[in-house]
Design a protein around this motif. Structure first.
Motif, mmCIF file in Angstrom:
data_model
loop_
_atom_site.group_PDB
_atom_site.id
_atom_site.type_symbol
_atom_site.label_atom_id
_atom_site.label_comp_id
_atom_site.label_asym_id
_atom_site.label_seq_id
_atom_site.Cartn_x
_atom_site.Cartn_y
_atom_site.Cartn_z
ATOM 1 N N PRO A 67 19.256 44.781 23.714
ATOM 2 C CA PRO A 67 18.064 45.642 23.630
ATOM 3 C C PRO A 67 17.940 46.589 24.825
ATOM 4 C CG PRO A 67 17.523 43.331 23.208
ATOM 5 C CD PRO A 67 18.928 43.373 23.725
ATOM 6 N N THR A 68 17.192 47.641 24.619
ATOM 7 C CA THR A 68 16.844 48.545 25.715
ATOM 8 C C THR A 68 15.636 47.957 26.446
ATOM 9 O OG1 THR A 68 15.458 49.797 24.207
ATOM 10 C CG2 THR A 68 17.688 50.599 24.546
ATOM 11 N N PRO A 69 15.325 48.325 27.689
ATOM 12 C CA PRO A 69 16.101 49.273 28.486
ATOM 13 C C PRO A 69 17.482 48.741 28.843
ATOM 14 C CG PRO A 69 14.451 48.195 29.836
ATOM 15 C CD PRO A 69 14.165 47.792 28.433
ATOM 16 N N GLU A 70 18.308 49.667 29.318
ATOM 17 C CA GLU A 70 19.732 49.373 29.500
ATOM 18 C C GLU A 70 19.990 48.146 30.362
ATOM 19 O OE1 GLU A 70 23.834 51.525 31.063
ATOM 20 O OE2 GLU A 70 21.897 52.560 31.211
ATOM 21 N N LYS A 71 19.158 47.916 31.367
ATOM 22 C CA LYS A 71 19.418 46.826 32.299
ATOM 23 C C LYS A 71 19.197 45.445 31.681
ATOM 24 C CE LYS A 71 18.515 49.240 36.659
ATOM 25 N NZ LYS A 71 19.887 49.112 37.145
ATOM 26 N N ARG A 72 18.544 45.377 30.539
ATOM 27 C CA ARG A 72 18.262 44.081 29.938
ATOM 28 C C ARG A 72 19.543 43.407 29.443
ATOM 29 N NH1 ARG A 72 12.844 43.017 28.410
ATOM 30 N NH2 ARG A 72 13.603 41.605 26.810
ATOM 31 N N GLY A 73 19.475 42.092 29.367
ATOM 32 C CA GLY A 73 20.528 41.323 28.715
ATOM 33 C C GLY A 73 19.952 40.676 27.467
ATOM 34 N N THR A 74 20.775 39.943 26.759
ATOM 35 C CA THR A 74 20.316 39.213 25.589
ATOM 36 C C THR A 74 19.598 37.950 26.039
ATOM 37 O OG1 THR A 74 22.231 40.023 24.348
ATOM 38 C CG2 THR A 74 21.055 38.145 23.434
ATOM 39 N N HIS A 75 18.387 37.719 25.520
ATOM 40 C CA HIS A 75 17.611 36.530 25.908
ATOM 41 C C HIS A 75 17.615 35.541 24.738
ATOM 42 C CE1 HIS A 75 15.131 34.109 28.326
ATOM 43 N NE2 HIS A 75 13.975 34.385 27.760
ATOM 44 N N VAL A 76 18.583 34.626 24.760
ATOM 45 C CA VAL A 76 18.758 33.671 23.676
ATOM 46 C C VAL A 76 19.022 32.276 24.246
ATOM 47 C CG1 VAL A 76 19.668 35.384 22.063
ATOM 48 C CG2 VAL A 76 21.242 34.101 23.514
ATOM 49 N N THR A 77 18.841 31.291 23.401
ATOM 50 C CA THR A 77 19.289 29.927 23.664
ATOM 51 C C THR A 77 19.792 29.389 22.333
ATOM 52 O OG1 THR A 77 18.686 27.803 24.668
ATOM 53 C CG2 THR A 77 17.058 28.810 23.210
ATOM 54 N N ASP A 78 20.306 28.164 22.336
ATOM 55 C CA ASP A 78 20.687 27.575 21.052
ATOM 56 C C ASP A 78 19.744 26.417 20.749
ATOM 57 O OD1 ASP A 78 22.814 24.843 20.831
ATOM 58 O OD2 ASP A 78 21.912 25.445 22.740
ATOM 59 N N TYR A 79 19.809 25.921 19.524
ATOM 60 C CA TYR A 79 18.887 24.882 19.104
ATOM 61 C C TYR A 79 19.044 23.604 19.938
ATOM 62 C CZ TYR A 79 18.420 27.759 14.834
ATOM 63 O OH TYR A 79 18.202 28.785 13.935
ATOM 64 N N SER A 80 20.266 23.310 20.385
ATOM 65 C CA SER A 80 20.473 22.065 21.147
ATOM 66 C C SER A 80 19.753 22.125 22.489
ATOM 67 C CB SER A 80 21.969 21.786 21.340
ATOM 68 O OG SER A 80 22.552 22.600 22.343
ATOM 69 N N ASN A 81 19.853 23.243 23.188
ATOM 70 C CA ASN A 81 19.155 23.389 24.465
ATOM 71 C C ASN A 81 17.644 23.507 24.264
ATOM 72 O OD1 ASN A 81 20.907 23.589 27.003
ATOM 73 N ND2 ASN A 81 22.061 24.849 25.561
ATOM 74 N N ALA A 82 17.235 24.239 23.228
ATOM 75 C CA ALA A 82 15.803 24.375 22.950
ATOM 76 C C ALA A 82 15.171 23.009 22.696
ATOM 77 C CB ALA A 82 15.582 25.294 21.756
ATOM 78 N N SER A 83 15.926 22.120 22.068
ATOM 79 C CA SER A 83 15.380 20.808 21.723
ATOM 80 C C SER A 83 15.161 19.920 22.936
ATOM 81 C CB SER A 83 16.294 20.098 20.720
ATOM 82 O OG SER A 83 17.475 19.603 21.326
ATOM 83 N N ARG A 84 15.604 20.368 24.114
ATOM 84 C CA ARG A 84 15.412 19.583 25.340
ATOM 85 C C ARG A 84 14.262 20.120 26.202
ATOM 86 N NH1 ARG A 84 18.224 15.045 24.583
ATOM 87 N NH2 ARG A 84 18.049 14.717 26.821
ATOM 88 N N THR A 85 13.516 21.077 25.675
ATOM 89 C CA THR A 85 12.454 21.703 26.464
ATOM 90 C C THR A 85 11.110 21.005 26.322
ATOM 91 O OG1 THR A 85 11.877 23.214 24.679
ATOM 92 C CG2 THR A 85 13.532 23.978 26.277
ATOM 93 N N MET A 86 10.914 20.228 25.233
ATOM 94 C CA MET A 86 9.617 19.624 24.897
ATOM 95 C C MET A 86 8.658 20.678 24.325
ATOM 96 S SD MET A 86 8.000 16.566 27.203
ATOM 97 C CE MET A 86 6.848 17.567 28.147
#
Length: 522
Positions: free
Chosen positions: A182-201
């Motif tokens: 996504p823009t702006p250019e300096k951004r990166g992709t902000h993602v996780t996967d279901y396995s890591n998400a499931s450890r957040t509570m």
């Protein structure tokens, strides 16, 4: 010779590793690099890491692995990431700079918050997440950050800052400025996967999405600041490497898999069948069993978690048991009792004794984990006589690791109804032939040690390779897994049960001890 490869980044609690794997699922010669990072202890019970140090080390190990292997980086089809779970990073979306040190999964600063959540919402949290409220998980760490960094809540709500686990931090940095983020250019992709998400509570493991009710309970954590949950192996991938990472690698490579480290280890053991089980023997022990599409909720101290996913809104599940002291008990023999000089001595000493002479050891240095979760348990050596020698104590320490494994496996069998026929092992302590054989004997099942020991990295590589087209599917991956050695049970069932009943008797004496004599630990 293979002419296509996959790059695995394994970001762990003590360091970061990069390994290049070929089409046979084997590490490329010299295609491995590792660097440790600092452990930061601002106060007793607090544990932090420097996110920039982790990112800089990641760049270094990736560069070194590719350079030393001599392969053409354009032949790398995809990148896979596996990571220390639960550890939290918060950073500025414009600069990509962290706003605080990473708060590590071991950190206990939020113990009071966790106890309050357990009292008021424990059953709700367990039903939605499969977890037991504890400082171990990510949610209370995020709450602490919002309450201790001035203006952070507002910045998270405005999109000026984001928060995520280590996988999210690395993907953001790897895809910084890439053509497909996504823009702006300096951004990166902000993602996780279901396995890591499931450890957040914070993640509803049935619906596979952030849970609005939990976000509200957890001090109104803004959902927009959290990473987008996605499958662990993603054919469309999460994004390509940006200018900095691509220059470092020598090619623009898609990032196609993310998975938490313990789940990755079972993937690396080709644990794709329901009831497949692995135990990772490191400082502690993590036991994970594949329950397929069934969500099995434990009432006896095990955790329910997303195992992995290969398509949106679909997942496989696992139950997990954590044992606190494994390699730590062997280190205690060296550093505490000083009855060994190097860990490699334990096999010879254990084998020098035909048995423990009736000695049992319970390594509850900081309480007991699964399935007891007793913070008041304390370590115990029982059964000593004048005939007891150091070899008996060493053997008792090694045997305790197998007994604790059986404790967890018994609960897994009871609560899941699964027939467990084998245990695959990895981690540094799994190098012990004595322990592996005693495990087979006390469990009454085969124990298999893999040819490729870096199973966590291999798991990330398998998922990235499937997404990137290196392998067609999990059946291709299953065929690549090979055992280095198989240990078959040889102990008579009567002897097995007799030894285990002795362990249970010793265990009962260790449970709750610090509560009985609190003055001894004040």
């Amino acid at each position: 010779m293979s002419d296509r490869y996959v790059l695995a980044i394994d970001q762990g609690t003590t360091g970061t590793r990069a390994i290049i794997f070929n089409e046979d699922g084997l590490p490329v010669a010299n295609g491995i690099s590792y660097r440790e990072h600092r452990q930061i202890y601002p106060r007793p019970g607090w544990v932090e890491h420097d996110p920039l140090e982790i990112w800089n080390n990641t760049k270094k190990v990736v560069h070194e692995a590719i350079k030393n292997s001599g392969i053409n980086p354009k032949k790398i089809v995809s990148i896979g990431i596996t990571n220390q779970r639960e550890t939290v990073v918060v950073w500025d979306t414009r600069t990509g700079q962290p706003l605080y040190n990473a708060i590590v999964w071991q950190d206990r600063r939020t113990a009071d918050i966790s106890e309050e959540l357990k009292r008021n919402y424990g059953e709700l949290i367990h039903r939605k997440t499969g977890l037991i409220p504890d400082p171990y998980f990510s949610a209370t760490k995020i709450m602490w950050l919002m309450n201790n960094i001035e203006g952070l809540r507002t910045r998270l709500e405005r999109g000026e800052a984001v928060v995520g686990t280590i996988d999210s931090w690395l993907v953001w940095q790897l895809t910084h400025g890439a053509r497909d983020v996504p823009t702006p250019e300096k951004r990166g992709t902000h993602v996780t996967d279901y396995s890591n998400a499931s450890r957040t509570m914070l993640f509803n493991i049935e619906k596979l999405e952030w849970d609005n009710e939990l976000l509200e309970i957890m001090d109104k954590i803004p959902e927009a600041a959290l990473p987008l949950p996605m499958p662990s192996s993603h054919k469309e991938c999460y994004g390509h490497t940006g200018p900095e990472a691509s220059k470092l690698i020598g090619a623009e490579i898609p990032v196609c898999s993310i998975i938490g480290d313990q789940q990755a280890a079972l993937i690396g053991q080709a644990g794709f069948n329901k009831s497949d089980m692995k135990a990772t023997y490191g400082t502690g022990t993590f036991i994970l069993v594949n329950t397929g599409k069934d969500i099995v909720y434990s009432r006896r101290g095990l955790l329910t978690t997303v195992y992995y996913s290969m398509r949106p809104m679909d997942a496989y599940y696992a139950i997990e048991g954590s044992i606190f002291a494994t390699g730590a008990a062997i280190q205690w023999l060296r550093d505490g009792l000083k009855i060994i000089e190097v860990p490699g001595e334990v096999d010879a000493l254990a084998e020098a004794a035909k048995d423990t002479g009736g000695v049992y050891f319970v390594p509850a240095f900081t309480g007991l984990g699964a399935p007891y979760w007793d913070p008041y348990a304390r370590g115990l050596i029982i059964g000593l006589t004048r005939a007891t020698e150091r070899r008996h104590i060493v053997r008792a320490v090694m045997e305790s690791i197998a007994y604790m494994t059986r404790d967890v496996v018994e609960v897994i069998r009871e609560e899941s109804g699964l027939e467990i026929t084998a245990l695959k092992t990895d981690g540094g302590v799994s190098k012990s032939d004595f322990l592996m054989q005693f495990l087979a004997d006390i469990l009454g099942i085969e124990v298999l040690r893999p040819l490729v020991k870096e199973t966590t990295s291999l798991g990330a590589a398998f998922l990235a390779g499937i997404a990137g087209g290196l392998w067609k599917n999990v059946e291709d991956v299953k065929r690549l897994w090979r055992p280095e050695k198989v240990f078959k049970p040889s102990m008579e069932p009567e002897k097995r049960d007799k030894l285990y009943s002795g362990w249970r008797a010793a265990l009962r004496r260790a449970l709750g001890w610090a509560r009985e004599v609190p003055w001894a630990y004040s």
